[in-house]
Design an enzyme around this catalytic site. Structure first.
Site, PDB file in Angstrom:
ATOM      1  N   GLU A  31      -4.609  -8.318  -1.761  1.00 30.10           N
ATOM      2  CA  GLU A  31      -5.076  -8.305  -0.369  1.00 30.10           C
ATOM      3  C   GLU A  31      -6.544  -7.918  -0.392  1.00 30.10           C
ATOM      4  O   GLU A  31      -6.920  -6.951  -1.056  1.00 30.10           O
ATOM      5  CB  GLU A  31      -4.279  -7.302   0.470  1.00 30.10           C
ATOM      6  CG  GLU A  31      -4.772  -7.180   1.916  1.00 30.10           C
ATOM      7  CD  GLU A  31      -4.117  -6.016   2.653  1.00 30.10           C
ATOM      8  OE1 GLU A  31      -2.882  -5.891   2.594  1.00 30.10           O
ATOM      9  OE2 GLU A  31      -4.852  -5.229   3.283  1.00 30.10           O
ATOM     10  N   GLU A  57       0.819  -1.210   0.000  1.00 30.24           N
ATOM     11  CA  GLU A  57       0.000   0.000   0.000  1.00 30.24           C
ATOM     12  C   GLU A  57       0.859   1.270   0.000  1.00 30.24           C
ATOM     13  O   GLU A  57       0.903   2.013   0.994  1.00 30.24           O
ATOM     14  CB  GLU A  57      -0.990  -0.011   1.172  1.00 30.24           C
ATOM     15  CG  GLU A  57      -2.007  -1.138   1.033  1.00 30.24           C
ATOM     16  CD  GLU A  57      -3.180  -1.047   2.007  1.00 30.24           C
ATOM     17  OE1 GLU A  57      -3.087  -0.259   2.978  1.00 30.24           O
ATOM     18  OE2 GLU A  57      -4.174  -1.764   1.798  1.00 30.24           O
TER      19      GLU A  57
END
Length: 442
Positions: A234, A115
């Protein structure tokens, strides 16, 4: 996290997982320590101050042993926040880790960071997409220099679902780093775990948002690198650690099963679930190592569903409300003969439903695997126990899963789907031509 070698490792001749029983006192100690560690992680996240954690060869050895024993493929995420003065990636620590793993012959794939849209918020380091793509290119070059990892997988950038500057990061990354990765990865969650509700978990409109976000990512990847695979690197129900009382309950299965069916339909080959254990409330196994509803759902999916996606024409008595959702795959050939098909279905309604699929129902033998909460009605949606064909699922002992047997259905014009139910219907005699020759699907 930083790899800190101590020049020692586990013995090569260490016993396999099947030969080692974890002492009960050690298991209890680890459970207590994990609960304490969760509080530390929550406090760090709230204060946005994070420790620089070090790990040694022994940690890598244990991780590799776990993945081998469980039959899982290991993808290791390298630290992208180690930067040089000009803000490019400092690869020296990663090189040290790769050299150690190569010396041990550990088969594994790699990622770089997680991220990147949150780097500045969590670490005070801003890395734009184009620079990140250059960092991945550097990692690919380093892997190419290795005799052992030159053909290993590399995946990224693991960016959050597209909106705002996350789109800029993805686009910049694809400009400079698309050729470096084997698949482009992104993350998806339906709702904010801090302010969601039971109704959100059953809302077809919310489930359909995955289609919109996926198509946006697929379009951007196709424009920059046609043919590049796209993975969900994810995902779970709710971001922010999940929704307390919902993400680990039976109701979470509707989001999870629909995501598996819809992602495959849209062409994503891999969906990585957040998380096996710990880390919020979207785990598959609780702190006592007991399976939660989504674990049983995942296990059945893996056993019954094959990778080939088929078109399905079906209708239900609920009409066009979207509260009955279905997907069709070739069955897993490890469990069924070639030509069998598996109908994935779910009923988000409080009323029972009938599914009409004439081409399938007329094909003969049907095995039903119907999952319901252990309590009826809306109350059961909050339950952390699940029934398969009427029997509550639980471990036989610490090491033994129960038999997951289907129920043979008599010939009928319709399939019955109870209220708030998730189901797999396996048509063992379907003789689907596409499942005999999967090449027809391409």
């Amino acid at each position: 996290m930083v790899f800190t070698p101590e020049r020692k490792h586990l013995q090569t001749s260490a016993p396999s997982c099947d030969e080692v029983a974890l002492p009960s006192w050690l298991e209890d100690k680890l459970k207590v320590e994990w609960t304490t560690q969760q509080l530390v992680l929550m406090r760090e996240d709230a204060q946005r101050k994070y420790r620089n954690v070090k790990f040694t060869e022994v940690t890598v050895d244990l991780l590799n042993s776990f993945s081998n024993s469980s039959g899982m493929d290991l993808i290791f995420g390298l630290n992208a926040l180690l930067r040089t003065a000009d803000n490019s990636w400092n690869s020296s620590n990663a090189r040290s880790l790769l050299q150690y793993c190569e010396s041990r012959g550990y088969a594994m794939s790699w990622e770089l960071g997680n991220e990147p849209n949150s780097f500045e918020k969590k670490a005070g380091i801003r890395v734009d997409g184009y620079q990140l793509g250059q960092d991945f290119t550097r990692l690919r070059e380093m892997m190419s220099e290795s005799k052992f990892y030159h053909g290993a997988g590399l995946y990224g950038p693991d960016v959050g679902q597209p909106r705002g500057h996350r789109i800029d990061i993805l686009e910049g990354f694809l400009q400079s780093g698309a050729d470096a990765v084997d698949a482009c990865t992104w993350h998806h969650y339906y709702v904010n775990g801090r302010d969601t509700s039971l109704e959100d978990f059953l809302d077809p409109e919310i489930l359909d948002t995955l289609k919109l976000k996926t198509k946006e990512v697929l379009q951007k990847v196709k424009m920059a690198s046609p043919g590049k695979a796209v993975w969900l690197g994810e995902t779970s129900s709710a971001y922010g650690g999940g929704a307390v009382g919902l993400s680990d309950a039976f109701v979470a299965g509707f989001m999870w099963l629909d995501k598996l069916g819809l992602a495959a339909t849209l062409g994503m080959d891999v969906v990585m679930r957040q998380v096996l254990i710990g880390s919020g409330s979207y785990h598959l196994v609780d702190n006592n190592l007991d399976p939660l509803p989504d674990y049983w759902l995942s296990l059945l999916y893996k056993r019954l569903v094959g990778p080939e996606v088929l078109k399905i024409e079906a209708s239900s008595a609920v009409g066009r409300s979207k509260r009955v959702r279905v997907y069709l795959h070739c069955s897993n050939t490890k469990s069924y003969s070639s030509g069998a098909v598996t109908l994935i279905s779910m009923n988000l309604s409080e009323k029972p439903a009938r599914i009409s699929a004439p081409a399938l129902v007329s094909s003969g033998t049907v095995e039903a695997f119907v999952l319901q909460a252990d309590r009826p009605g809306e109350e059961g949606l909050y339950s952390r126990s699940v029934k398969l064909n009427g029997d509550v699922l639980k471990m036989v002992d610490d090491k033994t899963l129960p038999d997951l047997k289907g129920s043979r259905l008599p010939p009928a014009d319709h399939l019955q789907l109870p209220a708030y139910a998730l189901a797999f219907f396996v048509f063992t005699d379907a003789r689907a031509a596409a499942c005999h020759d999967p090449g027809r699907l391409r």
